[in-house]
Enzyme design. Sequence first.
Site, PDB file in Angstrom:
ATOM      1  N   LYS A 136      32.936  32.858  37.706  1.00 20.97           N
ATOM      2  CA  LYS A 136      32.362  32.257  38.928  1.00 20.97           C
ATOM      3  C   LYS A 136      31.653  30.802  38.585  1.00 20.97           C
ATOM      4  O   LYS A 136      31.658  30.137  39.356  1.00 20.97           O
ATOM      5  CB  LYS A 136      31.523  33.024  39.762  1.00 20.97           C
ATOM      6  CG  LYS A 136      32.468  34.300  40.357  1.00 20.97           C
ATOM      7  CD  LYS A 136      31.728  34.960  41.578  1.00 20.97           C
ATOM      8  CE  LYS A 136      32.359  36.211  42.118  1.00 20.97           C
ATOM      9  NZ  LYS A 136      31.762  36.829  43.239  1.00 20.97           N
ATOM     10  N   LYS A 217      43.199  38.532  39.992  1.00 23.25           N
ATOM     11  CA  LYS A 217      42.880  39.691  41.150  1.00 23.25           C
ATOM     12  C   LYS A 217      42.954  39.167  42.582  1.00 23.25           C
ATOM     13  O   LYS A 217      42.667  37.965  42.768  1.00 23.25           O
ATOM     14  CB  LYS A 217      41.619  40.497  40.660  1.00 23.25           C
ATOM     15  CG  LYS A 217      40.648  39.818  41.403  1.00 23.25           C
ATOM     16  CD  LYS A 217      39.313  40.791  41.470  1.00 23.25           C
ATOM     17  CE  LYS A 217      38.007  40.090  41.794  1.00 23.25           C
ATOM     18  NZ  LYS A 217      37.227  40.745  42.377  1.00 23.25           N
ATOM     19  N   LYS A 220      39.166  37.794  48.553  1.00 30.44           N
ATOM     20  CA  LYS A 220      39.106  37.374  49.799  1.00 30.44           C
ATOM     21  C   LYS A 220      38.398  35.904  49.767  1.00 30.44           C
ATOM     22  O   LYS A 220      38.461  35.020  50.575  1.00 30.44           O
ATOM     23  CB  LYS A 220      37.993  38.077  50.530  1.00 30.44           C
ATOM     24  CG  LYS A 220      37.000  38.616  50.348  1.00 30.44           C
ATOM     25  CD  LYS A 220      36.399  39.720  51.220  1.00 30.44           C
ATOM     26  CE  LYS A 220      35.144  40.181  50.656  1.00 30.44           C
ATOM     27  NZ  LYS A 220      35.331  41.560  50.325  1.00 30.44           N
TER      28      LYS A 220
HETATM   29  P1  AMP Z   1      34.225  42.843  46.592  1.00 34.77           P
HETATM   30  O1  AMP Z   1      35.275  42.209  47.811  1.00 34.77           O
HETATM   31  O2  AMP Z   1      34.261  41.652  45.652  1.00 34.77           O
HETATM   32  O3  AMP Z   1      32.820  42.847  47.369  1.00 34.77           O
HETATM   33  O4  AMP Z   1      34.661  44.029  46.487  1.00 34.77           O
HETATM   34  C1  AMP Z   1      34.445  45.303  47.285  1.00 34.77           C
HETATM   35  C2  AMP Z   1      35.390  46.445  46.344  1.00 34.77           C
HETATM   36  O5  AMP Z   1      36.737  46.321  46.419  1.00 34.77           O
HETATM   37  C3  AMP Z   1      34.837  46.517  44.756  1.00 34.77           C
HETATM   38  O6  AMP Z   1      34.651  47.972  44.538  1.00 34.77           O
HETATM   39  C4  AMP Z   1      35.804  45.718  44.100  1.00 34.77           C
HETATM   40  O7  AMP Z   1      36.080  46.280  42.861  1.00 34.77           O
HETATM   41  C5  AMP Z   1      37.140  46.271  45.314  1.00 34.77           C
HETATM   42  N1  AMP Z   1      38.260  45.280  44.992  1.00 34.77           N
HETATM   43  C6  AMP Z   1      38.056  43.940  45.288  1.00 34.77           C
HETATM   44  N2  AMP Z   1      39.191  43.281  44.787  1.00 34.77           N
HETATM   45  C7  AMP Z   1      39.903  44.193  44.386  1.00 34.77           C
HETATM   46  C8  AMP Z   1      41.424  44.044  43.923  1.00 34.77           C
HETATM   47  N3  AMP Z   1      42.077  42.934  43.794  1.00 34.77           N
HETATM   48  N4  AMP Z   1      41.809  45.291  43.454  1.00 34.77           N
HETATM   49  C9  AMP Z   1      41.303  46.369  43.431  1.00 34.77           C
HETATM   50  N5  AMP Z   1      40.000  46.331  43.886  1.00 34.77           N
HETATM   51  C10 AMP Z   1      39.346  45.500  44.339  1.00 34.77           C
END
Ligand code: AMP
Length: 354
Positions: A136, A217, A220
Site C-alpha cells: 500500500k 486479491k 473493495k
Molecule cells: P478488509 O476488507 O481488508 O477489512 O478485510 C476483512 C476480512 O475479509 C479480512 O479477514 C480479510 O482477510 C478478508 N478478505 C478481504 N478480502 C479478501 C479476499 N479477496 N479473499 C478472502 N478474504 C478476504
Amino acid sequence: MVGASAFGSIAEPRTQPAPFEAVARRKRVFSGIQPSGSMTIGNYLGAVRRWVRQQHERQSIHCIVNLHAMTLPYDPIDLRRRTLDLAAELIACGIDPEKAILFVQSEVPEHTELTWILSTQTMFGELGRMTQFKDKGRGDERVGSGLFFYPVLMAADIILYDTDSVPVGEDQRQHIELTRDVAQRFNSVFGETFVIPEADIEKEGARIMALDDPTKKMSKSGGPANYIAFMDSPDEIRRKINRAVTDSGSEIVARDDKPAMKNLLGIYSLFTDTPISELEARYVGVGYGQFKRDLAEAIIEQMAPIQARLAELQADPDEIVRILNRGTERAREIATPKMEQVRQVTGISLKAGW
Ligand code: AMP
Ligand code: TRP
C-alpha cells in the site's frame, strides 16, 4: 463464575489463569473489517461467512475498524456512511447483534491507548517487513505514518479482548504473526497479561482473487471491475462476471496454470456448496459464456435474501446506530478492565494497591 454475565470472568485480570477457566470458557473470536467500501464477496467467502457460523458456539466480537480505514486518503462523509452501511451488511449476512458483539473501533478509545503502549514493544524493523505496508505504501516516503502503524492498532484490537482465535483471510496471516510476537514480548517484559491469539484461516475461500486480474486479491479498494459487492444489482453482477478475465484455451478447470478459472470455480463452489471436481465434470465441453451465465445466476440467487434484508435495514439507520451503541457498551465491559490491568503492569496507573 462463568455464568455471571455474558463475558463474566474473562474481563478479570488473567495474571494467574486458573486451569479450569481455560476449559470452562468458550473460545473467544475477534475479527475486524474496514469500512473502506461496500463489502465484497471476497470478504464474505474469506471471513464473514465463518463469523456467522461461529457466533453460535463461540463468544464473537466483530469490529468495524474505521481507524484503520483512515490510513489511506478518504472522504469523511463517505466514511461515516460506509461505517453504517457495513454494519447493515454484516447484520444482513447473518451476524446477530444479540449473540455477537458488533461495534465500531473508534467508539472504544482503549484501542488507541493500547496501540501506543504496544508500539513501545514493536520493532521498527518488524513493521517495515509487513507486506501490506510495502504494497500500500509502495515505498513512497510521503505515505502517512498511520499506514506503518496499522499492524500495531490491529494487534491492540485483538489482544485487548483476550482473543483466542482470529478468523481472517490469508492476507492477514502476517499481521496475526506480528500480533502474537508483540503479545509474547509484552508478557515476557511485564508479566502474563495477554492471551496469545491464533490465526484461523480456512483453506477454501482464504484468497478470492480480483475478477479483472486473478494475480491480485479481490478488494473493495480496487476498481469496480475488480470485485462483486453486496450493493451490486443483479445486472451489475451479470455484467461483471461476463467481463471477468478468463485464461487462454477453453477448459473449465481449477489448475494453477488457469488462475482465472480456478478463482471463478472456487467462487462458484463456495456459493453453491458444490465440490470443484463436480463443477469441472459438469462443464466439460461447455464454453466460457455458458459457465459465466450460470455462475452469475448462482451468485445472484445466493445474494438475493441478504440483499433484501440489507434494504430493510438501510431504511432505518437510527436502529443501526442503536445496535452499534449497544455493541460499544458490551465491548467496553471487556476493554476497560483489561486496559486498567495494562496501565498497572506498565507502571502508568496511579491507582494504589497493585
Ligand atoms: P478488509 O476488507 O481488508 O477489512 O478485510 C476483512 C476480512 O475479509 C479480512 O479477514 C480479510 O482477510 C478478508 N478478505 C478481504 N478480502 C479478501 C479476499 N479477496 N479473499 C478472502 N478474504 C478476504
Ligand atoms: N487488517 C484487517 C484487514 O484489512 C482488518 C482488521 C483490523 C482486523 N483489526 C483487526 C482483522 C483485528 C482481524 C482482527 O482485513
